[in-house]
Write a protein that holds these residues in place. Sequence first.
Motif, PDB file in Angstrom:
ATOM      1  N   LEU A 200       0.843  -1.193   0.000  1.00 24.07           N
ATOM      2  CA  LEU A 200       0.000   0.000   0.000  1.00 24.07           C
ATOM      3  C   LEU A 200       0.879   1.243   0.000  1.00 24.07           C
ATOM      4  O   LEU A 200       1.753   1.400   0.850  1.00 24.07           O
ATOM      5  CB  LEU A 200      -0.901  -0.003   1.242  1.00 24.07           C
ATOM      6  N   LEU A 201       0.646   2.133  -0.975  1.00 21.69           N
ATOM      7  CA  LEU A 201       1.411   3.375  -1.039  1.00 21.69           C
ATOM      8  C   LEU A 201       1.022   4.309   0.115  1.00 21.69           C
ATOM      9  O   LEU A 201      -0.087   4.238   0.637  1.00 21.69           O
ATOM     10  CB  LEU A 201       1.169   4.073  -2.379  1.00 21.69           C
ATOM     11  N   LYS A 202       1.932   5.191   0.469  1.00 18.69           N
ATOM     12  CA  LYS A 202       1.701   6.095   1.595  1.00 18.69           C
ATOM     13  C   LYS A 202       0.760   7.237   1.230  1.00 18.69           C
ATOM     14  O   LYS A 202      -0.013   7.715   2.053  1.00 18.69           O
ATOM     15  CB  LYS A 202       3.038   6.670   2.080  1.00 18.69           C
ATOM     16  N   THR A 203       0.831   7.699  -0.017  1.00 17.39           N
ATOM     17  CA  THR A 203       0.040   8.864  -0.427  1.00 17.39           C
ATOM     18  C   THR A 203      -1.440   8.529  -0.504  1.00 17.39           C
ATOM     19  O   THR A 203      -1.827   7.502  -1.069  1.00 17.39           O
ATOM     20  CB  THR A 203       0.516   9.376  -1.802  1.00 17.39           C
ATOM     21  N   ARG A 204      -2.255   9.409   0.072  1.00 19.70           N
ATOM     22  CA  ARG A 204      -3.709   9.247   0.023  1.00 19.70           C
ATOM     23  C   ARG A 204      -4.308  10.375  -0.806  1.00 19.70           C
ATOM     24  O   ARG A 204      -3.995  11.548  -0.592  1.00 19.70           O
ATOM     25  CB  ARG A 204      -4.292   9.257   1.440  1.00 19.70           C
ATOM     26  N   VAL A 205      -5.149  10.015  -1.759  1.00 25.79           N
ATOM     27  CA  VAL A 205      -5.714  10.996  -2.690  1.00 25.79           C
ATOM     28  C   VAL A 205      -7.121  11.382  -2.231  1.00 25.79           C
ATOM     29  O   VAL A 205      -8.009  10.536  -2.162  1.00 25.79           O
ATOM     30  CB  VAL A 205      -5.773  10.425  -4.119  1.00 25.79           C
ATOM     31  N   PRO A 206      -7.349  12.650  -1.920  1.00 21.21           N
ATOM     32  CA  PRO A 206      -8.669  13.079  -1.438  1.00 21.21           C
ATOM     33  C   PRO A 206      -9.702  13.138  -2.551  1.00 21.21           C
ATOM     34  O   PRO A 206      -9.363  13.267  -3.726  1.00 21.21           O
ATOM     35  CB  PRO A 206      -8.395  14.480  -0.881  1.00 21.21           C
TER      36      PRO A 206
END
Length: 253
Positions: A200-206
């Motif tokens: 799972l990548l760290k960046t979260r896309v709102p």
Amino acid sequence: MEKQMNKPLFMAYATQKGGVGKTTFTVLTASYLHYEKGLNVLVVDCDYPQYSILQMREREIETVSEDRQLKTLAYEQFTRLDKKAYPILKASADSAMDIVKEFLGQTKETIDLVLYDVPGTVNTSGMYKLLSEMDVFLVPISADRVVLESSLNFARAISEMVKDNPQKQLYLFWNLVDKREKTALYDIYSKGIANLKLPLLKTRVPDSKRYRKEILGAGQRPFRSTLFPPDKQVARGSNIVELLNEITGNLKL
């Protein structure tokens, strides 16, 4: 992950659920990497019957040709970069690999990355074969329990497909993140995903309406476009640049 000599990376955003932004992410990725990061990108639109990316390019060409300000912006960009807009091929899941092979055999450009906009259902004819050719799978997930369950089942199937091939990589990432949701909820889900041994990548896309906006005319800063990269000011807070930098960092592009 480094691409083999004379062989581009094959990459796709893929799920078995529609409405998760596959096409938008494909366009944003292609435009950022091609126009901002200096990679030579090829896009293959396999999303029958709408072929959304190809239609977007056609709309944009018409808009730019009729708008003096956008025409100037495009001219300055392509002159500065000394490169053309990335090509977009139209294909079915069945025919995609043959069409790409023919294109790569004829083009004089060295293509670094081929992005496939795949159909929204795995039941499409030729879909399994097409997915088996990918080097990199990017699976957007959301905190909706039903959608998440479906996405994780899909990701586990892909994980099984690639587990014996270290050259193939799979990454999940949070998409449509509701800022009103507690961060703890995503942390709990993320721990469950880690237990499944899914990366799972760290960046979260709102979640944001900007992902649905195309260039319409003069004075508008482009975000989702096949002719321009995401404008830095408009992209601020979207986490798209952060996501793409994390992906390219992991892939050593």
